[in-house]
Design a protein around this motif. Sequence first.
Motif, mmCIF file in Angstrom:
data_model
loop_
_atom_site.group_PDB
_atom_site.id
_atom_site.type_symbol
_atom_site.label_atom_id
_atom_site.label_comp_id
_atom_site.label_asym_id
_atom_site.label_seq_id
_atom_site.Cartn_x
_atom_site.Cartn_y
_atom_site.Cartn_z
ATOM 1 N N VAL A 1 68.064 91.705 -19.939
ATOM 2 C CA VAL A 1 66.963 90.786 -19.625
ATOM 3 C C VAL A 1 66.927 89.638 -20.619
ATOM 4 O O VAL A 1 66.792 88.471 -20.241
ATOM 5 C CB VAL A 1 65.611 91.545 -19.608
ATOM 6 C CG1 VAL A 1 64.447 90.577 -19.575
ATOM 7 C CG2 VAL A 1 65.561 92.492 -18.417
ATOM 8 N N LEU A 2 67.077 89.940 -21.894
ATOM 9 C CA LEU A 2 67.054 88.888 -22.913
ATOM 10 C C LEU A 2 68.235 87.950 -22.772
ATOM 11 O O LEU A 2 68.097 86.740 -22.937
ATOM 12 C CB LEU A 2 67.025 89.496 -24.313
ATOM 13 C CG LEU A 2 65.730 90.203 -24.705
ATOM 14 C CD1 LEU A 2 65.864 90.839 -26.084
ATOM 15 C CD2 LEU A 2 64.556 89.249 -24.672
ATOM 16 N N ALA A 3 69.397 88.465 -22.451
ATOM 17 C CA ALA A 3 70.571 87.608 -22.269
ATOM 18 C C ALA A 3 70.379 86.706 -21.058
ATOM 19 O O ALA A 3 70.787 85.551 -21.065
ATOM 20 C CB ALA A 3 71.824 88.458 -22.105
ATOM 21 N N GLY A 4 69.751 87.209 -20.034
ATOM 22 C CA GLY A 4 69.495 86.402 -18.845
ATOM 23 C C GLY A 4 68.469 85.314 -19.091
ATOM 24 O O GLY A 4 68.451 84.301 -18.403
ATOM 25 N N CYS A 5 67.611 85.498 -20.072
ATOM 26 C CA CYS A 5 66.565 84.522 -20.369
ATOM 27 C C CYS A 5 67.034 83.407 -21.289
ATOM 28 O O CYS A 5 66.392 82.372 -21.370
ATOM 29 C CB CYS A 5 65.366 85.215 -21.016
ATOM 30 S SG CYS A 5 64.506 86.316 -19.902
ATOM 31 N N SER A 6 68.125 83.617 -22.018
ATOM 32 C CA SER A 6 68.555 82.580 -22.956
ATOM 33 C C SER A 6 69.083 81.378 -22.184
ATOM 34 O O SER A 6 69.747 81.527 -21.172
ATOM 35 C CB SER A 6 69.631 83.121 -23.897
ATOM 36 O OG SER A 6 70.824 83.353 -23.194
ATOM 37 N N GLN A 7 68.752 80.216 -22.685
ATOM 38 C CA GLN A 7 69.166 78.984 -22.025
ATOM 39 C C GLN A 7 70.636 78.738 -22.268
ATOM 40 O O GLN A 7 71.098 78.758 -23.400
ATOM 41 C CB GLN A 7 68.347 77.808 -22.535
ATOM 42 C CG GLN A 7 66.975 77.735 -21.949
ATOM 43 C CD GLN A 7 66.999 77.211 -20.514
ATOM 44 O OE1 GLN A 7 68.026 76.965 -19.923
ATOM 45 N NE2 GLN A 7 65.828 77.056 -19.963
ATOM 46 N N GLN A 8 71.372 78.517 -21.193
ATOM 47 C CA GLN A 8 72.772 78.166 -21.280
ATOM 48 C C GLN A 8 72.949 76.782 -20.679
ATOM 49 O O GLN A 8 72.173 76.383 -19.823
ATOM 50 C CB GLN A 8 73.617 79.201 -20.542
ATOM 51 C CG GLN A 8 73.494 80.587 -21.150
ATOM 52 C CD GLN A 8 74.238 81.635 -20.337
ATOM 53 O OE1 GLN A 8 74.905 81.322 -19.381
ATOM 54 N NE2 GLN A 8 74.113 82.868 -20.754
ATOM 55 N N PRO A 9 73.967 76.053 -21.111
ATOM 56 C CA PRO A 9 74.129 74.686 -20.638
ATOM 57 C C PRO A 9 74.678 74.591 -19.221
ATOM 58 O O PRO A 9 75.746 74.055 -18.980
ATOM 59 C CB PRO A 9 75.084 74.078 -21.662
ATOM 60 C CG PRO A 9 75.841 75.208 -22.209
ATOM 61 C CD PRO A 9 74.923 76.389 -22.152
ATOM 62 N N SER A 10 73.951 75.127 -18.269
ATOM 63 C CA SER A 10 74.323 74.986 -16.870
ATOM 64 C C SER A 10 73.802 73.641 -16.377
ATOM 65 O O SER A 10 73.043 72.963 -17.057
ATOM 66 C CB SER A 10 73.693 76.115 -16.055
ATOM 67 O OG SER A 10 72.286 75.980 -16.043
ATOM 68 N N ALA A 11 74.215 73.285 -15.177
ATOM 69 C CA ALA A 11 73.750 72.021 -14.604
ATOM 70 C C ALA A 11 72.226 72.004 -14.520
ATOM 71 O O ALA A 11 71.596 70.981 -14.780
ATOM 72 C CB ALA A 11 74.377 71.813 -13.230
ATOM 73 N N GLU B 1 83.869 76.808 -20.846
ATOM 74 C CA GLU B 1 83.391 75.820 -19.873
ATOM 75 C C GLU B 1 82.004 75.297 -20.245
ATOM 76 O O GLU B 1 81.742 74.097 -20.172
ATOM 77 C CB GLU B 1 83.349 76.462 -18.480
ATOM 78 C CG GLU B 1 82.954 75.517 -17.381
ATOM 79 C CD GLU B 1 82.970 76.199 -16.023
ATOM 80 O OE1 GLU B 1 81.911 76.207 -15.366
ATOM 81 O OE2 GLU B 1 84.035 76.708 -15.638
ATOM 82 N N GLU B 2 81.119 76.203 -20.670
ATOM 83 C CA GLU B 2 79.777 75.797 -21.098
ATOM 84 C C GLU B 2 79.834 74.934 -22.355
ATOM 85 O O GLU B 2 79.104 73.953 -22.472
ATOM 86 C CB GLU B 2 78.895 77.026 -21.338
ATOM 87 C CG GLU B 2 78.520 77.757 -20.069
ATOM 88 C CD GLU B 2 77.809 79.073 -20.338
ATOM 89 O OE1 GLU B 2 77.830 79.562 -21.498
ATOM 90 O OE2 GLU B 2 77.223 79.617 -19.392
ATOM 91 N N ARG B 3 80.696 75.297 -23.297
ATOM 92 C CA ARG B 3 80.835 74.506 -24.528
ATOM 93 C C ARG B 3 81.358 73.108 -24.211
ATOM 94 O O ARG B 3 80.878 72.115 -24.758
ATOM 95 C CB ARG B 3 81.757 75.207 -25.534
ATOM 96 C CG ARG B 3 81.090 76.346 -26.287
ATOM 97 C CD ARG B 3 81.971 76.875 -27.400
ATOM 98 N NE ARG B 3 83.153 77.572 -26.906
ATOM 99 C CZ ARG B 3 83.184 78.855 -26.529
ATOM 100 N NH1 ARG B 3 82.086 79.585 -26.604
ATOM 101 N NH2 ARG B 3 84.294 79.406 -26.101
ATOM 102 N N THR B 4 82.332 73.046 -23.312
ATOM 103 C CA THR B 4 82.894 71.750 -22.929
ATOM 104 C C THR B 4 81.839 70.884 -22.267
ATOM 105 O O THR B 4 81.698 69.697 -22.601
ATOM 106 C CB THR B 4 84.102 71.949 -21.991
ATOM 107 O OG1 THR B 4 85.103 72.698 -22.684
ATOM 108 C CG2 THR B 4 84.679 70.625 -21.545
#
Length: 158
Positions: A21-31, A92-95
Amino acid sequence: MSKSPRFRNVVLTLLVVVAGVLAGCSQQPSADALKGPAEEVSSAVRAASLAVDLRISDSTTAAAASTAADDMLGDVESATKEVHALSAQTQEERTLRNDVLAAFSSVSRALLHARDALSSSSNGPSDGQGKAQLSTVQGELRAATEQLDSLMTKAGIQ
């Protein structure tokens, strides 16, 4: 099964669920996560470009145009901090995050040049040298806008 291994299994299962649940809540640089900051920066660079256009046509004062550029610079700095806070777990997210930050940096640089050119007392629209400098800054703002627009399209943000 004794009580101790069963309790351990329940606790381990609970920890795995909580971690998921916590991993799903962290903000990732998706569109989706980048959409807000990218749109904010896009609006900021367009507003500054308009301020330069108005100054070139002598439809606003240097102080008003410079203040607009400075305000837009603050918006870009805020959006940049927001993107820096995103965690990138894959290459891909880092790029994508790095490309967005590079585009934001180009916009910031163009806004700084615009602010400086607009606040210079010698850059009035009737002054040939001042008008030339404002036109150069306008070109830089347009190039930064195109870079950001291209990236937003590539990332599916628009």
